[in-house]
Design a protein around this motif. Structure first.
Motif, short mmCIF file in Angstrom:
data_model
loop_
_atom_site.label_atom_id
_atom_site.label_comp_id
_atom_site.label_asym_id
_atom_site.label_seq_id
_atom_site.Cartn_x
_atom_site.Cartn_y
_atom_site.Cartn_z
N ASP A 191 29.48 44.51 48.75
CA ASP A 191 30.54 45.48 48.99
C ASP A 191 31.25 45.80 47.67
O ASP A 191 31.39 44.93 46.81
N VAL A 192 31.69 47.02 47.53
CA VAL A 192 32.48 47.41 46.37
C VAL A 192 33.96 47.24 46.74
O VAL A 192 34.42 47.79 47.74
N ILE A 193 34.66 46.46 45.92
CA ILE A 193 36.09 46.28 46.13
C ILE A 193 36.80 46.98 44.98
O ILE A 193 36.53 46.69 43.81
N THR A 194 37.68 47.91 45.30
CA THR A 194 38.45 48.63 44.29
C THR A 194 39.84 48.03 44.24
O THR A 194 40.55 48.00 45.26
N VAL A 195 40.22 47.53 43.07
CA VAL A 195 41.52 46.89 42.88
C VAL A 195 42.43 47.87 42.14
O VAL A 195 42.08 48.36 41.07
N LEU A 196 43.57 48.15 42.73
CA LEU A 196 44.56 49.05 42.15
C LEU A 196 45.87 48.29 42.04
O LEU A 196 46.46 47.91 43.05
N MET A 197 46.33 48.05 40.81
CA MET A 197 47.55 47.28 40.58
C MET A 197 48.53 48.09 39.74
O MET A 197 48.12 48.88 38.89
N LYS A 198 49.81 47.87 39.98
CA LYS A 198 50.86 48.54 39.23
C LYS A 198 51.89 47.50 38.80
O LYS A 198 52.27 46.65 39.60
N ALA A 199 52.35 47.61 37.55
CA ALA A 199 53.34 46.65 37.04
C ALA A 199 54.68 46.86 37.71
O ALA A 199 55.15 47.99 37.85
N GLU A 200 55.28 45.76 38.14
CA GLU A 200 56.66 45.77 38.62
C GLU A 200 57.58 45.28 37.51
O GLU A 200 58.74 45.64 37.44
N ALA A 201 57.03 44.43 36.66
CA ALA A 201 57.70 43.89 35.47
C ALA A 201 56.58 43.50 34.52
O ALA A 201 55.41 43.60 34.88
N ASN A 202 56.91 43.03 33.33
CA ASN A 202 55.86 42.67 32.37
C ASN A 202 55.05 41.47 32.84
O ASN A 202 53.93 41.26 32.39
N ASP A 203 55.58 40.68 33.78
CA ASP A 203 54.87 39.50 34.26
C ASP A 203 54.55 39.54 35.75
O ASP A 203 54.21 38.52 36.34
N LYS A 204 54.65 40.73 36.36
CA LYS A 204 54.35 40.83 37.80
C LYS A 204 53.72 42.18 38.11
O LYS A 204 54.17 43.21 37.63
N MET A 205 52.65 42.14 38.93
CA MET A 205 52.00 43.36 39.39
C MET A 205 51.85 43.27 40.91
O MET A 205 51.79 42.18 41.48
N SER A 206 51.76 44.42 41.54
CA SER A 206 51.44 44.47 42.96
C SER A 206 50.52 45.65 43.20
O SER A 206 50.46 46.57 42.39
N GLY A 207 49.82 45.60 44.30
CA GLY A 207 48.90 46.69 44.60
C GLY A 207 48.05 46.37 45.80
O GLY A 207 48.50 45.71 46.74
N LYS A 208 46.80 46.81 45.74
CA LYS A 208 45.91 46.62 46.89
C LYS A 208 44.47 46.54 46.43
O LYS A 208 44.11 46.99 45.35
N ALA A 209 43.67 45.94 47.30
CA ALA A 209 42.22 45.93 47.14
C ALA A 209 41.66 46.69 48.33
O ALA A 209 41.99 46.39 49.48
N THR A 210 40.84 47.68 48.06
CA THR A 210 40.26 48.50 49.11
C THR A 210 38.77 48.19 49.20
O THR A 210 38.08 48.15 48.17
N TYR A 211 38.28 47.98 50.41
CA TYR A 211 36.86 47.73 50.62
C TYR A 211 36.43 48.35 51.94
O TYR A 211 37.23 49.03 52.59
N SER A 212 35.18 48.15 52.34
CA SER A 212 34.62 48.85 53.50
C SER A 212 35.38 48.59 54.80
O SER A 212 35.32 49.40 55.71
N GLU A 213 36.08 47.47 54.89
CA GLU A 213 36.79 47.15 56.13
C GLU A 213 38.28 47.43 56.06
O GLU A 213 39.02 47.07 56.99
N GLY A 214 38.75 48.04 54.98
CA GLY A 214 40.17 48.39 54.90
C GLY A 214 40.82 48.05 53.58
O GLY A 214 40.16 48.01 52.54
N GLU A 215 42.12 47.82 53.65
CA GLU A 215 42.93 47.51 52.47
C GLU A 215 43.58 46.15 52.63
O GLU A 215 43.93 45.74 53.73
N VAL A 216 43.74 45.47 51.48
CA VAL A 216 44.42 44.19 51.45
C VAL A 216 45.50 44.25 50.37
O VAL A 216 45.19 44.55 49.21
N PRO A 217 46.77 44.00 50.70
CA PRO A 217 47.82 43.98 49.68
C PRO A 217 47.64 42.80 48.72
O PRO A 217 47.23 41.71 49.15
N LEU A 218 47.93 43.05 47.45
CA LEU A 218 47.82 42.02 46.40
C LEU A 218 49.12 41.91 45.63
O LEU A 218 49.80 42.92 45.42
#
Length: 131
Positions: free
Chosen positions: A92-119
């Protein structure tokens, strides 16, 4: 006289605003990041993402807690305060999309064939210590 004072104040405030915008530090994702994905399937709820630079291009690898296998990231892109890449896992292809909240913290999601997972990810080492 009044117009001169207003003009001087306007120039002063514009120069302060411009200087502040120029001094903004660009987000640098290079380093080791501990990530958590509590709603991911068992065995994939946490691990490490290592972001580096090779030949002036960003690189990424991902490993999961309990595994020493590093999955290479592909199509790695750093743009502004965002980090994006893909990994291939169990066909499966997992696409990871992250955005910085601070210089030492990121949040985002991983998208794959069965949906999205928050990271969420927290930096585990100083900037530029990973080669």
């Amino acid at each position: 006289m009044k117009n001169t004072v207003i003009s001087i104040l306007a120039i002063f405030f514009l120069s302060v605003i411009t200087a502040g915008a120029q001094n903004k530090v660009k987000f640098n994702p290079v380093g080791k990041w501990q990530f958590e994905a509590p709603t991911a399937p068992e065995g994939y709820t946490g691990g490490v993402i290592v972001v580096g630079m090779a030949e002036k291009k960003p690189t990424a690898t991902m490993s999961f807690t309990g595994s020493e296998y590093n999955i290479p990231g592909e199509r790695v892109k750093v743009s502004g305060d965002s980090l994006n890449f893909q990994v291939y896992l169990e066909g499966d292809v997992i696409t990871v999309l992250m955005k910085a909240e601070a210089n030492d913290k990121m949040s985002g999601k991983a998208t794959y064939s069965e949906g999205e997972v928050p990271l969420t990810a927290t930096r585990q080492d100083p900037i530029n210590s990973v080669k």
